[in-house]
Design an enzyme around this catalytic site. Sequence first.
Site, PDB file in Angstrom:
ATOM      1  N   SER A 144      42.622  13.735  21.849  1.00 50.46           N
ATOM      2  CA  SER A 144      44.036  13.547  22.178  1.00 50.46           C
ATOM      3  C   SER A 144      44.905  13.716  20.950  1.00 50.46           C
ATOM      4  CB  SER A 144      44.245  12.142  22.762  1.00 50.46           C
ATOM      5  OG  SER A 144      45.621  11.819  22.854  1.00 50.46           O
ATOM      6  N   TYR A 169      43.730   3.202  22.388  1.00 51.89           N
ATOM      7  CA  TYR A 169      43.357   4.455  23.041  1.00 51.89           C
ATOM      8  C   TYR A 169      43.114   5.543  21.999  1.00 51.89           C
ATOM      9  CZ  TYR A 169      43.949   8.904  25.475  1.00 51.89           C
ATOM     10  OH  TYR A 169      43.778  10.186  25.925  1.00 51.89           O
TER      11      TYR A 169
END
Length: 359
Positions: A144, A169
């Site tokens: 990501s 995350y």
Amino acid sequence: MTEAGGPAGWAARLSGGPPILVTGAAGFIGFHVATRLLDNGVPVVGLDDLNDYYDPALKRARLDRLDRHEAFRFVEAGLEDERTVRRLFAETRPETVCHLAAQAGVRHSIENPGAYARSNLTGFLNVLEGCRAVGAKHLAFASSSSVYGGNTRLPFSVANGADHPVSLYAATKKANEAMAHSYAHLYGLPTTGLRFFTVYGPWGRPDMAYFIFADAIRAGRPIRLFNNGEMERDFTYIDDIVEGVVRILARPARPDPGFDSASPDPARSWAPWRLYNIGNRRSERLTDFVDILEREIGRKAIREFAPMQPGDVAATCADIRELEAEVGFRPDTRLEDGLARFVRWHRDWTANRANLGAP
């Protein structure tokens, strides 16, 4: 940009062996990747736990479309279920694995950190172990743009540091990259990490801002623009993401013979391990993004401005030169065109849900 050997040259290289394992097959990106593979004659085994992080009806609707393909098989299970994952690898013996399953969401990771440890860390370890056990030839996995965290040097380059994540995350995604490198080094498992930048489009995730905005604008509810609207994102249309993914699947990572351990490149290694950005190469202002949504929906948004949220960043922009050099990938979908397609799909999906009596 067309790949040498034809637009589907990657499909020829992926065909003829065992089915490709796509984790997160009922998710947004996983559904589109699996569809693209199946449409080009590449068989797929899909894994997903169909959890309720967002509307499971949307996940099942995606799955219904995949089930129309005879070459698709689905297994419902969570990545943290070690026994089931191990058995799935032993039964299917995939040579290529596209790992797209994860507990997503930056803000949700602050509220429910345990879910991220189970899915993104333990789950990823189970995938790595499965690949090692069957001697897989390539594992491509979703990372990501969130890993860049406190790095504010734009555009984000895989050659620059990404050592200061600002959400759990992001930290789990950074950990995945390191875990994959260790398996590439120890076991010669070719692994490729793909740092996705703000993916949007039809069949998207209802927890993403563009989906939330569209729901709210249609219903006449306010939308919240964080950092007082001073946000910029490298919005990347789903078809462009998929094109990058399938081309990378057909190009297993290779050791870099010129790797210099005294001055290491963060995206390369002496082991068969690589990192790439997949983005649209430009930052778009969030307020401009909302302007386009308003025009496509035909209704003005009620805008509320709010401070920056914990774990968020003000701007993202991808440097994709490494990926383009490797597979000839260059996104070509304008934000206006991509959002128009999303809004058309969103209108139909909202109407269908209403007809079924869903909330």
